[in-house]
Design a protein around this motif. Structure first.
Motif, mmCIF file in Angstrom:
data_model
loop_
_atom_site.group_PDB
_atom_site.id
_atom_site.type_symbol
_atom_site.label_atom_id
_atom_site.label_comp_id
_atom_site.label_asym_id
_atom_site.label_seq_id
_atom_site.Cartn_x
_atom_site.Cartn_y
_atom_site.Cartn_z
ATOM 1 N N HIS A 34 0.832 -1.214 0.000
ATOM 2 C CA HIS A 34 0.000 0.000 0.000
ATOM 3 C C HIS A 34 0.862 1.259 0.000
ATOM 4 O O HIS A 34 2.094 1.189 0.087
ATOM 5 C CB HIS A 34 -1.030 -0.023 1.139
ATOM 6 C CG HIS A 34 -0.470 -0.152 2.531
ATOM 7 N ND1 HIS A 34 0.293 0.835 3.123
ATOM 8 C CD2 HIS A 34 -0.565 -1.148 3.447
ATOM 9 C CE1 HIS A 34 0.614 0.464 4.348
ATOM 10 N NE2 HIS A 34 0.119 -0.750 4.566
ATOM 11 N N GLY A 68 1.385 3.512 2.159
ATOM 12 C CA GLY A 68 2.193 3.688 3.377
ATOM 13 C C GLY A 68 3.492 2.898 3.282
ATOM 14 O O GLY A 68 4.575 3.418 3.566
ATOM 15 N N ASN A 69 3.397 1.631 2.841
ATOM 16 C CA ASN A 69 4.605 0.809 2.672
ATOM 17 C C ASN A 69 5.532 1.446 1.635
ATOM 18 O O ASN A 69 6.751 1.462 1.811
ATOM 19 C CB ASN A 69 4.275 -0.608 2.144
ATOM 20 C CG ASN A 69 3.328 -1.380 3.040
ATOM 21 O OD1 ASN A 69 2.440 -2.059 2.539
ATOM 22 N ND2 ASN A 69 3.501 -1.277 4.341
ATOM 23 N N GLY A 81 11.810 -2.646 9.266
ATOM 24 C CA GLY A 81 10.862 -1.955 10.132
ATOM 25 C C GLY A 81 11.295 -2.145 11.582
ATOM 26 O O GLY A 81 12.065 -3.070 11.890
ATOM 27 N N LYS A 132 -3.659 5.466 10.956
ATOM 28 C CA LYS A 132 -2.474 5.107 10.180
ATOM 29 C C LYS A 132 -2.856 4.104 9.089
ATOM 30 O O LYS A 132 -3.563 3.137 9.357
ATOM 31 C CB LYS A 132 -1.450 4.456 11.136
ATOM 32 C CG LYS A 132 -0.271 3.821 10.440
ATOM 33 C CD LYS A 132 0.586 3.033 11.417
ATOM 34 C CE LYS A 132 1.766 2.439 10.702
ATOM 35 N NZ LYS A 132 1.829 1.042 10.490
ATOM 36 N N MET A 133 -2.415 4.361 7.871
ATOM 37 C CA MET A 133 -2.726 3.413 6.804
ATOM 38 C C MET A 133 -2.048 2.091 7.130
ATOM 39 O O MET A 133 -0.849 2.045 7.378
ATOM 40 C CB MET A 133 -2.232 3.946 5.452
ATOM 41 C CG MET A 133 -2.675 3.079 4.286
ATOM 42 S SD MET A 133 -2.164 3.697 2.655
ATOM 43 C CE MET A 133 -3.226 5.100 2.413
HETATM 44 P P1 ADP Z 1 1.046 -2.625 7.925
HETATM 45 O O1 ADP Z 1 0.802 -1.599 9.008
HETATM 46 O O2 ADP Z 1 0.190 -2.420 6.745
HETATM 47 O O3 ADP Z 1 1.022 -4.029 8.479
HETATM 48 P P2 ADP Z 1 3.835 -3.107 7.827
HETATM 49 O O4 ADP Z 1 3.976 -3.102 9.302
HETATM 50 O O5 ADP Z 1 3.949 -4.391 7.094
HETATM 51 O O6 ADP Z 1 2.496 -2.377 7.422
HETATM 52 O O7 ADP Z 1 4.817 -2.013 7.213
HETATM 53 C C1 ADP Z 1 6.044 -2.257 6.635
HETATM 54 C C2 ADP Z 1 6.758 -0.923 6.597
HETATM 55 O O8 ADP Z 1 5.987 0.016 5.814
HETATM 56 C C3 ADP Z 1 6.907 -0.273 7.964
HETATM 57 O O9 ADP Z 1 8.146 -0.595 8.533
HETATM 58 C C4 ADP Z 1 6.847 1.208 7.660
HETATM 59 O O10 ADP Z 1 8.149 1.668 7.350
HETATM 60 C C5 ADP Z 1 6.031 1.307 6.398
HETATM 61 N N1 ADP Z 1 4.651 1.779 6.651
HETATM 62 C C6 ADP Z 1 3.565 1.015 6.843
HETATM 63 N N2 ADP Z 1 2.461 1.764 7.001
HETATM 64 C C7 ADP Z 1 2.862 3.057 6.904
HETATM 65 C C8 ADP Z 1 2.183 4.327 6.991
HETATM 66 N N3 ADP Z 1 0.874 4.410 7.166
HETATM 67 N N4 ADP Z 1 2.925 5.451 6.846
HETATM 68 C C9 ADP Z 1 4.253 5.374 6.644
HETATM 69 N N5 ADP Z 1 4.937 4.227 6.559
HETATM 70 C C10 ADP Z 1 4.274 3.069 6.690
#
Ligand code: ADP
Length: 367
Positions: A16, A18-19, A190, A237-238
């Motif tokens: 997505h 955010g990722n 992460g 948060k997305m």
């Molecule tokens: P999710 O919350 O969808 O499970 P992940 O934890 O798998 O996402 O996220 C992997 C990486 O993507 C995180 O380490 C972070 O750097 C980034 N990330 C995820 N969601 C966001 C967000 N809403 N805004 C900014 N970075 C994000």
């Protein structure tokens, strides 16, 4: 030039926005100035993906996603973990210097253990008890129906809980093999992976100490700081866990549906709106050019501009922003052989590196 490496599990989750902004594009920028590799951790995914067709599909989807974003000619070595046959061998060698007590401390293992304990000891009888009560109250006394409903409630709660098996316990040691095999300097991850990197260093130190050598380099984690958190369509948060995300490869219809459903306050067309507290604007300012952002900001501050207008502008901005990725994907979907070829090329380079390292390891341990 540093050796940068990271791995991503092909669990079937869509990437997505955010990722993309928080992890993938920062990695891409870091990769430009260094010797970088990224692998699809299909061996690690075996802990949770227990269906062959799913794993194959997820792995292909992940390769397609990364090549669409990095470009098929990227200098980053993209490869499949399972195409490196020496990884399990190194994993076994590392098993022999890894303290049992270290693995007992792994957060991922402790979480899995905790879930399993709760499941077995307390909550399962509670689910049965609650469901019986609920059914009787609703006038359902048929045992078969109660059983089915109980099963459903159980699956809903624990369907995604990992079943506790040895791979969950060994997970960090396989990860240490992934990292130590190629003399990695930096591992972008992460924050949830910090402990795994500490363990990788502990395992490298244990090996070096046991064999009085220094063949394993101690890697550092790289955790992107100050990443701004991108909101999802509900304003939180997305995240895939909130199901509030916009996928990189959502089709036009899905993208439109999601953008139009972004949560806003109830200010009307002619009310003056605050761009700084608006979820739609948060996405606009992230993806639009500075000029366009400013022109939209100005529209928020005068009557005659509704959230519907802002959403349509955002839709246009996102469509434009994502177009190169969509075009790259469409091309690669027509030529899957290009992806396979590049994965093989990535594996060839990484196999050369691990083969050289394993010569040193074998010498040191006496194999
Ligand atoms: P999710 O919350 O969808 O499970 P992940 O934890 O798998 O996402 O996220 C992997 C990486 O993507 C995180 O380490 C972070 O750097 C980034 N990330 C995820 N969601 C966001 C967000 N809403 N805004 C900014 N970075 C994000």
């Amino acid at each position: 030039m540093k050796k940068i490496l990271t791995g991503v599990k092909p669990t079937g989750d869509q990437m997505h926005l955010g990722n993309l902004l928080g992890a993938v594009l920062p990695f891409k920028r870091l990769a430009e100035k260094n010797d970088a590799a990224i692998f699809i951790a299909d061996l690690h995914a075996l802990t949770s993906v227990k269906n062959a067709a799913d794993l194959k599909r997820n792995t292909h989807e992940m390769a397609l996603t990364y090549f669409s974003i990095f470009g098929i000619d990227t200098p980053v070595h993209i490869f499949r973990q399972s195409d490196i046959p020496l990884i399990p061998k190194l994993n076994w060698i590392l098993n022999n210097v890894t303290p049992y007590s270290l693995m007992l401390r792994a957060h991922s293992f402790k979480d899995a253990l905790q879930k399993q304990k709760i499941l077995e000891k307390s909550l399962f009888p509670k689910i049965v008890f609650d469901m019986e009560k609920k059914c009787l109250k609703a006038g359902i006394s048929d045992k078969a129906i109660i059983f089915e409903k109980t099963q459903e409630a159980y699956d809903n709660l624990y369907g995604n809980a990992p079943n506790l098996n040895m791979w969950i316990f060994n997970y960090p040691i396989l990860m240490a093999a992934d990292i130590l095999a190629y003399d990695t300097d930096i591992v972008p991850v992460g924050a949830d992976q910090k402990q795994h990197l500490e363990m990788t260093r502990d395992i490298a130190k244990a090996f070096n100490k046991t064999y009085k050598t220094d063949i394993f380099k101690l890697p550092s984690e790289y955790i992107e700081k100050d990443v701004s958190i991108l909101p999802g369509i509900d304003g939180r948060k997305m995240s895939k866990s909130y199901d509030n995300f916009i996928g990189i490869f959502d089709d036009d219809k899905t993208l439109k549906k999601k953008v139009m459903s972004i949560v806003t306050d109830s200010k009307g067309f002619d009310d003056i709106k605050d761009p700084e507290t608006c979820n739609v604007f948060a996405l606009i300012k992230t993806f639009a050019t500075p000029d366009r952002t400013e022109s939209i900001r100005a529209k928020y501050l005068v009557p005659g501009y509704g959230y519907g207008h802002a959403k349509l502008e955002l839709l246009e901005i996102l469509t434009e922003y994502l177009r190169p990725y969509h075009d790259a994907r469409a091309m690669l979907e027509k030529h899957p052989e290009l992806i396979e070829q590049k994965l093989q090329e990535g594996a060839r380079i990484m196999n050369e590196r691990i083969e050289a390292k394993m010569e040193e390891v074998k010498e040191v341990v006496g194999l």
